[in-house]
Motif scaffolding. Sequence first.
Motif, PDB file in Angstrom:
ATOM      1  N   GLN A 140      48.380   1.241  63.385  1.00 39.48           N
ATOM      2  CA  GLN A 140      47.409   1.064  62.319  1.00 39.48           C
ATOM      3  C   GLN A 140      45.998   0.962  62.855  1.00 39.48           C
ATOM      4  OE1 GLN A 140      49.604  -2.509  60.621  1.00 39.48           O
ATOM      5  NE2 GLN A 140      48.779  -1.590  58.791  1.00 39.48           N
ATOM      6  N   GLN A 141      45.868   0.932  64.177  1.00 34.75           N
ATOM      7  CA  GLN A 141      44.568   0.640  64.741  1.00 34.75           C
ATOM      8  C   GLN A 141      43.544   1.674  64.323  1.00 34.75           C
ATOM      9  OE1 GLN A 141      44.108   0.857  69.076  1.00 34.75           O
ATOM     10  NE2 GLN A 141      43.247  -1.180  68.989  1.00 34.75           N
ATOM     11  N   GLY A 142      42.360   1.180  63.960  1.00 35.50           N
ATOM     12  CA  GLY A 142      41.283   2.083  63.608  1.00 35.50           C
ATOM     13  C   GLY A 142      40.637   2.642  64.848  1.00 35.50           C
ATOM     14  N   GLU A 143      39.754   3.574  64.627  1.00 34.77           N
ATOM     15  CA  GLU A 143      39.044   4.176  65.737  1.00 34.77           C
ATOM     16  C   GLU A 143      37.552   4.035  65.532  1.00 34.77           C
ATOM     17  OE1 GLU A 143      42.318   7.590  66.916  1.00 34.77           O
ATOM     18  OE2 GLU A 143      40.259   8.147  66.435  1.00 34.77           O
ATOM     19  N   LEU A 146      43.026  -5.209  79.450  1.00 40.75           N
ATOM     20  CA  LEU A 146      41.850  -4.594  80.040  1.00 40.75           C
ATOM     21  C   LEU A 146      41.585  -3.237  79.419  1.00 40.75           C
ATOM     22  CD1 LEU A 146      39.659  -4.901  82.192  1.00 40.75           C
ATOM     23  CD2 LEU A 146      41.172  -3.700  83.783  1.00 40.75           C
ATOM     24  N   GLY A 147      40.388  -3.091  78.858  1.00 40.17           N
ATOM     25  CA  GLY A 147      39.993  -1.812  78.285  1.00 40.17           C
ATOM     26  C   GLY A 147      40.677  -1.460  76.986  1.00 40.17           C
ATOM     27  N   GLN A 148      41.417  -2.381  76.425  1.00 40.64           N
ATOM     28  CA  GLN A 148      42.156  -2.115  75.196  1.00 40.64           C
ATOM     29  C   GLN A 148      41.555  -2.883  74.030  1.00 40.64           C
ATOM     30  OE1 GLN A 148      44.801   0.138  75.173  1.00 40.64           O
ATOM     31  NE2 GLN A 148      44.063   0.474  77.240  1.00 40.64           N
ATOM     32  N   GLY A 149      41.944  -2.516  72.857  1.00 38.32           N
ATOM     33  CA  GLY A 149      41.548  -3.245  71.667  1.00 38.32           C
ATOM     34  C   GLY A 149      42.353  -4.519  71.540  1.00 38.32           C
ATOM     35  N   LEU A 150      42.112  -5.213  70.466  1.00 36.68           N
ATOM     36  CA  LEU A 150      42.797  -6.467  70.235  1.00 36.68           C
ATOM     37  C   LEU A 150      44.116  -6.223  69.523  1.00 36.68           C
ATOM     38  CD1 LEU A 150      39.551  -7.181  70.061  1.00 36.68           C
ATOM     39  CD2 LEU A 150      40.543  -9.438  69.699  1.00 36.68           C
ATOM     40  N   GLU A 151      45.127  -6.907  69.987  1.00 32.52           N
ATOM     41  CA  GLU A 151      46.477  -6.725  69.480  1.00 32.52           C
ATOM     42  C   GLU A 151      46.939  -8.040  68.855  1.00 32.52           C
ATOM     43  OE1 GLU A 151      50.841  -5.821  71.566  1.00 32.52           O
ATOM     44  OE2 GLU A 151      49.088  -6.337  72.763  1.00 32.52           O
ATOM     45  N   PHE A 152      47.347  -7.987  67.606  1.00 30.62           N
ATOM     46  CA  PHE A 152      47.840  -9.172  66.919  1.00 30.62           C
ATOM     47  C   PHE A 152      49.161  -9.630  67.518  1.00 30.62           C
ATOM     48  CE2 PHE A 152      48.999 -11.993  63.559  1.00 30.62           C
ATOM     49  CZ  PHE A 152      50.335 -11.733  63.264  1.00 30.62           C
ATOM     50  N   LEU A 153      49.312 -10.940  67.687  1.00 27.77           N
ATOM     51  CA  LEU A 153      50.551 -11.490  68.217  1.00 27.77           C
ATOM     52  C   LEU A 153      51.318 -12.297  67.171  1.00 27.77           C
ATOM     53  CD1 LEU A 153      49.363 -12.725  71.742  1.00 27.77           C
ATOM     54  CD2 LEU A 153      50.554 -10.590  71.174  1.00 27.77           C
ATOM     55  N   ILE A 154      50.658 -13.339  66.614  1.00 27.91           N
ATOM     56  CA  ILE A 154      51.367 -14.249  65.717  1.00 27.91           C
ATOM     57  C   ILE A 154      50.380 -14.927  64.792  1.00 27.91           C
ATOM     58  CG2 ILE A 154      51.243 -16.182  67.342  1.00 27.91           C
ATOM     59  CD1 ILE A 154      54.102 -16.975  66.396  1.00 27.91           C
ATOM     60  N   TYR A 173      47.096  -5.255  54.764  1.00 25.68           N
ATOM     61  CA  TYR A 173      47.131  -5.164  53.310  1.00 25.68           C
ATOM     62  C   TYR A 173      48.502  -5.551  52.799  1.00 25.68           C
ATOM     63  CZ  TYR A 173      46.164  -3.435  48.633  1.00 25.68           C
ATOM     64  OH  TYR A 173      45.965  -3.333  47.292  1.00 25.68           O
ATOM     65  N   GLY A 174      48.503  -6.496  51.902  1.00 24.33           N
ATOM     66  CA  GLY A 174      49.772  -6.913  51.333  1.00 24.33           C
ATOM     67  C   GLY A 174      50.469  -7.958  52.188  1.00 24.33           C
ATOM     68  N   GLY A 175      51.468  -8.593  51.629  1.00 29.78           N
ATOM     69  CA  GLY A 175      52.175  -9.613  52.388  1.00 29.78           C
ATOM     70  C   GLY A 175      51.361 -10.876  52.516  1.00 29.78           C
ATOM     71  N   ALA A 176      51.832 -11.790  53.314  1.00 28.85           N
ATOM     72  CA  ALA A 176      51.183 -13.084  53.435  1.00 28.85           C
ATOM     73  C   ALA A 176      50.325 -13.199  54.666  1.00 28.85           C
ATOM     74  CB  ALA A 176      52.239 -14.191  53.450  1.00 28.85           C
ATOM     75  N   THR A 177      50.412 -12.233  55.538  1.00 31.97           N
ATOM     76  CA  THR A 177      49.690 -12.365  56.804  1.00 31.97           C
ATOM     77  C   THR A 177      48.311 -11.764  56.701  1.00 31.97           C
ATOM     78  OG1 THR A 177      51.730 -12.289  58.053  1.00 31.97           O
ATOM     79  CG2 THR A 177      49.710 -11.751  59.237  1.00 31.97           C
ATOM     80  N   ASN A 178      47.319 -12.532  57.064  1.00 32.30           N
ATOM     81  CA  ASN A 178      45.948 -12.041  57.046  1.00 32.30           C
ATOM     82  C   ASN A 178      45.496 -11.566  58.406  1.00 32.30           C
ATOM     83  OD1 ASN A 178      45.857 -12.795  54.388  1.00 32.30           O
ATOM     84  ND2 ASN A 178      45.070 -14.813  54.847  1.00 32.30           N
ATOM     85  N   LYS A 179      46.394 -10.959  59.152  1.00 35.02           N
ATOM     86  CA  LYS A 179      45.996 -10.514  60.478  1.00 35.02           C
ATOM     87  C   LYS A 179      44.979  -9.400  60.355  1.00 35.02           C
ATOM     88  CE  LYS A 179      49.778  -7.191  60.856  1.00 35.02           C
ATOM     89  NZ  LYS A 179      51.073  -6.889  61.506  1.00 35.02           N
ATOM     90  N   LEU A 180      44.158  -9.287  61.367  1.00 37.46           N
ATOM     91  CA  LEU A 180      43.149  -8.244  61.425  1.00 37.46           C
ATOM     92  C   LEU A 180      43.625  -7.107  62.309  1.00 37.46           C
ATOM     93  CD1 LEU A 180      39.869 -10.335  61.823  1.00 37.46           C
ATOM     94  CD2 LEU A 180      40.605  -9.065  59.806  1.00 37.46           C
ATOM     95  N   ILE A 181      43.377  -5.901  61.846  1.00 35.74           N
ATOM     96  CA  ILE A 181      43.638  -4.706  62.640  1.00 35.74           C
ATOM     97  C   ILE A 181      42.295  -4.252  63.185  1.00 35.74           C
ATOM     98  CG2 ILE A 181      44.623  -2.399  62.679  1.00 35.74           C
ATOM     99  CD1 ILE A 181      46.618  -4.608  61.922  1.00 35.74           C
ATOM    100  N   PHE A 182      42.161  -4.274  64.493  1.00 34.95           N
ATOM    101  CA  PHE A 182      40.875  -3.973  65.108  1.00 34.95           C
ATOM    102  C   PHE A 182      40.774  -2.510  65.518  1.00 34.95           C
ATOM    103  CE2 PHE A 182      38.617  -7.941  65.649  1.00 34.95           C
ATOM    104  CZ  PHE A 182      39.609  -8.886  65.428  1.00 34.95           C
ATOM    105  N   GLY A 183      39.561  -2.010  65.453  1.00 38.55           N
ATOM    106  CA  GLY A 183      39.284  -0.700  66.011  1.00 38.55           C
ATOM    107  C   GLY A 183      39.218  -0.781  67.522  1.00 38.55           C
ATOM    108  N   THR A 184      38.999   0.366  68.124  1.00 37.33           N
ATOM    109  CA  THR A 184      39.011   0.455  69.584  1.00 37.33           C
ATOM    110  C   THR A 184      37.717  -0.036  70.210  1.00 37.33           C
ATOM    111  OG1 THR A 184      38.357   2.763  69.312  1.00 37.33           O
ATOM    112  CG2 THR A 184      40.694   2.314  69.675  1.00 37.33           C
TER     113      THR A 184
END
Lengths: 113, 117
Positions: A2-5, B39-47, A94-105
């Motif tokens: 899902q990561q943006g660019e 290193l050099g990567q974006g942020l990855e959700f864990l929990i 989007y959706g669900g209960a988790t408000n995690k963020l999807i980050f771009g590169t």
Amino acid sequence: SQQGEEDPQALSIQEGENATMNCSYKTSINNLQWYRQNSGRGLVHLILIRSNEREKHSGRLRVTLDTSKKSSSLLITASRAADTASYFCATPSYGGATNKLIFGTGTLLAVQP
Amino acid sequence: GAGVSQSPSNKVTEKGKDVELRCDPISGHTALYWYRQSLGQGLEFLIYFQGNSAPDKSGLPSDRFSAERTGGSVSTLTIQRTQQEDSAVYLCASSHPSGSVPYNEQFFGPGTRLTVL
């Protein structure tokens, strides 16, 4: 993924110039956020734009959002050496209960004094 | 201080050892997140923790990773039998979802830089 660019991946400008960074994302969103990261450590929230907004300003920052193109841009005007950092766009899941963020590169901005 | 704090700021460990990373969120924030940045990567959700709800562990990369949040405040991320690919900056964030704006901004701590030798 899902990561943006984001583009460009890296940008080098002179102090006083404007810097523009672009972000594309993949899913429908409620809002889009921009963060700054200095020296690979903690992120600082810069600005949040909601899906029903097209443009937002905060100081020297201007953010635009085009939901039809699933893209956003961050403009930093009159850049300063202190603006040197990595900039990330982020969209909440989007959706669900988790408000995690999807980050771009991320875009690495270097402002030369 | 009013911000998110993390400890230690740096951790160097040997492959195979267990490590514990700590996060103190902003007081009153009900939501807490762990992310990883290699290193050099974006942020990855864990929990993700939200109040008393069951955590969303969908981002944990393997069963060597676990996290808990005691008393709805402090959280610890534990990595067992560390591997070199676990080397990264581990970032904690907190937020206060409220009302009709569930996806509020997240406030990040300074991170813990983990190096596995």
